[in-house]
Write a protein that holds these residues in place. Sequence first.
Motif, PDB file in Angstrom:
ATOM      1  N   ILE A  75      58.560 110.295  34.939  1.00 15.29           N
ATOM      2  CA  ILE A  75      57.135 111.165  34.876  1.00 15.29           C
ATOM      3  C   ILE A  75      56.869 111.916  33.485  1.00 15.29           C
ATOM      4  O   ILE A  75      55.935 111.849  32.986  1.00 15.29           O
ATOM      5  CB  ILE A  75      57.181 111.997  36.039  1.00 15.29           C
ATOM      6  N   ALA A  76      57.908 112.726  32.849  1.00 16.69           N
ATOM      7  CA  ALA A  76      57.813 113.234  31.840  1.00 16.69           C
ATOM      8  C   ALA A  76      57.417 112.183  30.651  1.00 16.69           C
ATOM      9  O   ALA A  76      56.422 112.847  29.996  1.00 16.69           O
ATOM     10  CB  ALA A  76      59.157 113.992  31.330  1.00 16.69           C
ATOM     11  N   LYS A  77      58.111 111.400  30.566  1.00 12.35           N
ATOM     12  CA  LYS A  77      57.649 110.143  29.476  1.00 12.35           C
ATOM     13  C   LYS A  77      56.076 109.851  29.534  1.00 12.35           C
ATOM     14  O   LYS A  77      55.422 109.932  28.679  1.00 12.35           O
ATOM     15  CB  LYS A  77      58.567 109.053  29.430  1.00 12.35           C
ATOM     16  N   LEU A  78      55.882 109.518  30.761  1.00 14.92           N
ATOM     17  CA  LEU A  78      54.473 109.205  30.917  1.00 14.92           C
ATOM     18  C   LEU A  78      53.501 110.226  31.054  1.00 14.92           C
ATOM     19  O   LEU A  78      52.318 109.952  30.617  1.00 14.92           O
ATOM     20  CB  LEU A  78      54.427 108.687  32.536  1.00 14.92           C
ATOM     21  N   ALA A  79      53.783 111.402  31.524  1.00 11.81           N
ATOM     22  CA  ALA A  79      52.730 112.500  31.166  1.00 11.81           C
ATOM     23  C   ALA A  79      52.662 112.805  29.560  1.00 11.81           C
ATOM     24  O   ALA A  79      51.472 113.168  29.248  1.00 11.81           O
ATOM     25  CB  ALA A  79      53.329 113.766  31.993  1.00 11.81           C
ATOM     26  N   ALA A  80      53.876 112.906  29.217  1.00 13.92           N
ATOM     27  CA  ALA A  80      53.703 112.981  27.505  1.00 13.92           C
ATOM     28  C   ALA A  80      52.966 112.158  26.731  1.00 13.92           C
ATOM     29  O   ALA A  80      51.966 112.532  25.961  1.00 13.92           O
ATOM     30  CB  ALA A  80      55.136 112.956  26.843  1.00 13.92           C
ATOM     31  N   LEU A  81      52.866 110.787  27.444  1.00 15.12           N
ATOM     32  CA  LEU A  81      52.023 109.649  26.853  1.00 15.12           C
ATOM     33  C   LEU A  81      50.407 110.123  27.078  1.00 15.12           C
ATOM     34  O   LEU A  81      49.665 109.892  26.110  1.00 15.12           O
ATOM     35  CB  LEU A  81      52.279 108.422  27.311  1.00 15.12           C
ATOM     36  N   ALA A  82      50.338 110.478  28.368  1.00 14.24           N
ATOM     37  CA  ALA A  82      48.999 110.843  28.901  1.00 14.24           C
ATOM     38  C   ALA A  82      48.570 112.103  27.945  1.00 14.24           C
ATOM     39  O   ALA A  82      47.035 112.120  27.489  1.00 14.24           O
ATOM     40  CB  ALA A  82      48.798 111.155  30.206  1.00 14.24           C
ATOM     41  N   ILE A  83      49.320 112.913  27.872  1.00 10.34           N
ATOM     42  CA  ILE A  83      48.976 114.153  26.889  1.00 10.34           C
ATOM     43  C   ILE A  83      48.594 113.815  25.465  1.00 10.34           C
ATOM     44  O   ILE A  83      47.716 114.266  24.959  1.00 10.34           O
ATOM     45  CB  ILE A  83      50.345 115.418  26.885  1.00 10.34           C
ATOM     46  N   ALA A  84      49.404 113.082  24.882  1.00 11.15           N
ATOM     47  CA  ALA A  84      49.095 112.574  23.532  1.00 11.15           C
ATOM     48  C   ALA A  84      47.812 112.091  23.296  1.00 11.15           C
ATOM     49  O   ALA A  84      47.100 112.062  22.503  1.00 11.15           O
ATOM     50  CB  ALA A  84      50.162 111.736  23.125  1.00 11.15           C
ATOM     51  N   LEU A  85      47.385 110.921  24.606  1.00 11.95           N
ATOM     52  CA  LEU A  85      46.148 110.299  24.459  1.00 11.95           C
ATOM     53  C   LEU A  85      45.125 111.391  24.778  1.00 11.95           C
ATOM     54  O   LEU A  85      44.020 110.959  24.008  1.00 11.95           O
ATOM     55  CB  LEU A  85      46.108 109.208  25.626  1.00 11.95           C
ATOM     56  N   HIS A  86      45.172 112.317  25.417  1.00  9.35           N
ATOM     57  CA  HIS A  86      44.177 113.248  25.682  1.00  9.35           C
ATOM     58  C   HIS A  86      43.794 114.112  24.420  1.00  9.35           C
ATOM     59  O   HIS A  86      43.004 114.432  24.005  1.00  9.35           O
ATOM     60  CB  HIS A  86      44.506 114.201  26.937  1.00  9.35           C
ATOM     61  N   MET A  87      44.987 114.382  23.785  1.00 12.34           N
ATOM     62  CA  MET A  87      44.997 115.154  22.455  1.00 12.34           C
ATOM     63  C   MET A  87      44.249 114.331  21.373  1.00 12.34           C
ATOM     64  O   MET A  87      43.501 114.944  20.654  1.00 12.34           O
ATOM     65  CB  MET A  87      46.346 115.521  22.058  1.00 12.34           C
ATOM     66  N   LEU A  88      44.494 113.015  21.412  1.00  8.79           N
ATOM     67  CA  LEU A  88      43.887 112.317  20.369  1.00  8.79           C
ATOM     68  C   LEU A  88      42.337 112.366  20.735  1.00  8.79           C
ATOM     69  O   LEU A  88      41.330 112.334  19.740  1.00  8.79           O
ATOM     70  CB  LEU A  88      44.471 110.909  20.431  1.00  8.79           C
ATOM     71  N   GLU A  89      42.193 112.092  21.864  1.00  6.62           N
ATOM     72  CA  GLU A  89      40.578 112.031  22.402  1.00  6.62           C
ATOM     73  C   GLU A  89      39.808 113.242  22.114  1.00  6.62           C
ATOM     74  O   GLU A  89      38.716 113.458  21.832  1.00  6.62           O
ATOM     75  CB  GLU A  89      40.650 111.788  23.832  1.00  6.62           C
ATOM     76  N   ALA A  90      40.513 114.492  22.260  1.00  6.60           N
ATOM     77  CA  ALA A  90      40.041 115.822  21.828  1.00  6.60           C
ATOM     78  C   ALA A  90      39.635 116.011  20.385  1.00  6.60           C
ATOM     79  O   ALA A  90      38.569 116.849  20.392  1.00  6.60           O
ATOM     80  CB  ALA A  90      41.204 116.903  22.094  1.00  6.60           C
ATOM     81  N   VAL A  91      40.091 115.210  19.586  1.00 14.84           N
ATOM     82  CA  VAL A  91      39.794 115.384  18.095  1.00 14.84           C
ATOM     83  C   VAL A  91      38.560 114.088  17.690  1.00 14.84           C
ATOM     84  O   VAL A  91      38.024 114.241  16.653  1.00 14.84           O
ATOM     85  CB  VAL A  91      40.820 115.250  17.244  1.00 14.84           C
ATOM     86  N   ILE A  92      38.266 113.424  18.926  1.00 14.48           N
ATOM     87  CA  ILE A  92      37.360 112.341  18.330  1.00 14.48           C
ATOM     88  C   ILE A  92      35.931 112.929  18.794  1.00 14.48           C
ATOM     89  O   ILE A  92      35.616 113.367  19.839  1.00 14.48           O
ATOM     90  CB  ILE A  92      37.517 111.138  19.282  1.00 14.48           C
ATOM     91  N   PRO A  93      35.012 112.977  17.697  1.00 10.00           N
ATOM     92  CA  PRO A  93      33.629 113.547  18.142  1.00 10.00           C
ATOM     93  C   PRO A  93      32.880 112.851  19.111  1.00 10.00           C
ATOM     94  O   PRO A  93      32.896 111.348  19.096  1.00 10.00           O
ATOM     95  CB  PRO A  93      32.864 113.607  16.721  1.00 10.00           C
ATOM     96  N   SER A  94      32.149 113.212  20.230  1.00 10.30           N
ATOM     97  CA  SER A  94      31.276 112.602  21.059  1.00 10.30           C
ATOM     98  C   SER A  94      29.867 112.791  20.746  1.00 10.30           C
ATOM     99  O   SER A  94      29.509 113.846  20.391  1.00 10.30           O
ATOM    100  CB  SER A  94      31.700 113.406  22.390  1.00 10.30           C
ATOM    101  N   PRO A  95      29.228 111.792  21.066  1.00  8.54           N
ATOM    102  CA  PRO A  95      27.783 111.531  20.624  1.00  8.54           C
ATOM    103  C   PRO A  95      26.983 112.503  21.747  1.00  8.54           C
ATOM    104  O   PRO A  95      25.793 112.902  21.387  1.00  8.54           O
ATOM    105  CB  PRO A  95      27.321 110.191  20.883  1.00  8.54           C
ATOM    106  N   LEU A  96      27.769 112.659  22.992  1.00  7.56           N
ATOM    107  CA  LEU A  96      27.081 113.539  23.874  1.00  7.56           C
ATOM    108  C   LEU A  96      27.982 114.443  24.450  1.00  7.56           C
ATOM    109  O   LEU A  96      29.430 114.073  24.835  1.00  7.56           O
ATOM    110  CB  LEU A  96      26.524 112.688  25.177  1.00  7.56           C
ATOM    111  N   PRO A  97      27.761 115.932  24.495  1.00  5.98           N
ATOM    112  CA  PRO A  97      28.641 116.755  24.951  1.00  5.98           C
ATOM    113  C   PRO A  97      29.265 116.499  26.529  1.00  5.98           C
ATOM    114  O   PRO A  97      28.401 116.079  27.312  1.00  5.98           O
ATOM    115  CB  PRO A  97      27.910 118.134  24.850  1.00  5.98           C
ATOM    116  N   GLY A  98      30.583 116.321  26.476  1.00  3.59           N
ATOM    117  CA  GLY A  98      31.224 116.337  27.864  1.00  3.59           C
ATOM    118  C   GLY A  98      31.550 114.794  28.209  1.00  3.59           C
ATOM    119  O   GLY A  98      31.971 114.390  29.015  1.00  3.59           O
ATOM    120  N   VAL A  99      31.005 113.842  27.138  1.00  7.40           N
ATOM    121  CA  VAL A  99      31.147 112.459  27.484  1.00  7.40           C
ATOM    122  C   VAL A  99      32.323 112.012  26.570  1.00  7.40           C
ATOM    123  O   VAL A  99      32.362 112.077  25.251  1.00  7.40           O
ATOM    124  CB  VAL A  99      29.996 111.416  27.063  1.00  7.40           C
ATOM    125  N   LYS A 100      33.413 111.549  27.348  1.00 11.84           N
ATOM    126  CA  LYS A 100      34.608 111.246  26.732  1.00 11.84           C
ATOM    127  C   LYS A 100      35.094 109.989  27.278  1.00 11.84           C
ATOM    128  O   LYS A 100      34.818 109.758  28.572  1.00 11.84           O
ATOM    129  CB  LYS A 100      35.669 112.224  26.594  1.00 11.84           C
TER     130      LYS A 100
END
Length: 178
Positions: A12-37
């Motif tokens: 669970i820790a490894k899979l959560a770490a992967l999900a967190i990393a993907l979420h962090m990556l997504e956080a730095v990607i600009p969105s054409p529409l606020p709230g749409v990721k």
Amino acid sequence: MQIKTTIEDHRIAKLAALAIALHMLEAVIPSPLPGVKPGIANIVTLYVLFKHGFASAAWVSILRVFASSLLLGQFLSPTFMLSLAGALLSLGVLWLSMHLPKKHFGTVSLSILAAFAHIAGQLIIVRLWLIPHASVAYLVPIFAMAALFFGLINGIIAHKLLYNEISITDTSPRSSHH
């Protein structure tokens, strides 16, 4: 005092770490529409749901929400509340949908249902707390289309990972020798 951990805890820790990393990556990607990721971390949740069951998927999803909000400095902010509401409603729908006929409801359809639930949870918080006005309803078609599109894409990716027997984490203990 030493805390005893299990292989499941480590998984669970490894899979959560992967999900967190993907979420962090997504956080730095600009969105054409606020709230749409795209919600790429949800691919991990789906994978875990099908590979390891609902309880593990719930742990991975909730750990991702809390850890990501702490790392991004958003803990207890409106963004955190939106993410938590989306994750909780999505998990609720996934739990209910596990009881649907597997013949008609697989990875892709569950991904789409979870995406719709996620955006519904967020829009409920927006309507009840952040923008208490009926005009929020005008956003529903836009967010619904995004949920359908990204739910479909994420579901296809999760399906390919699951049914091509691709492991997204190596859960065996690592050797210190190379």
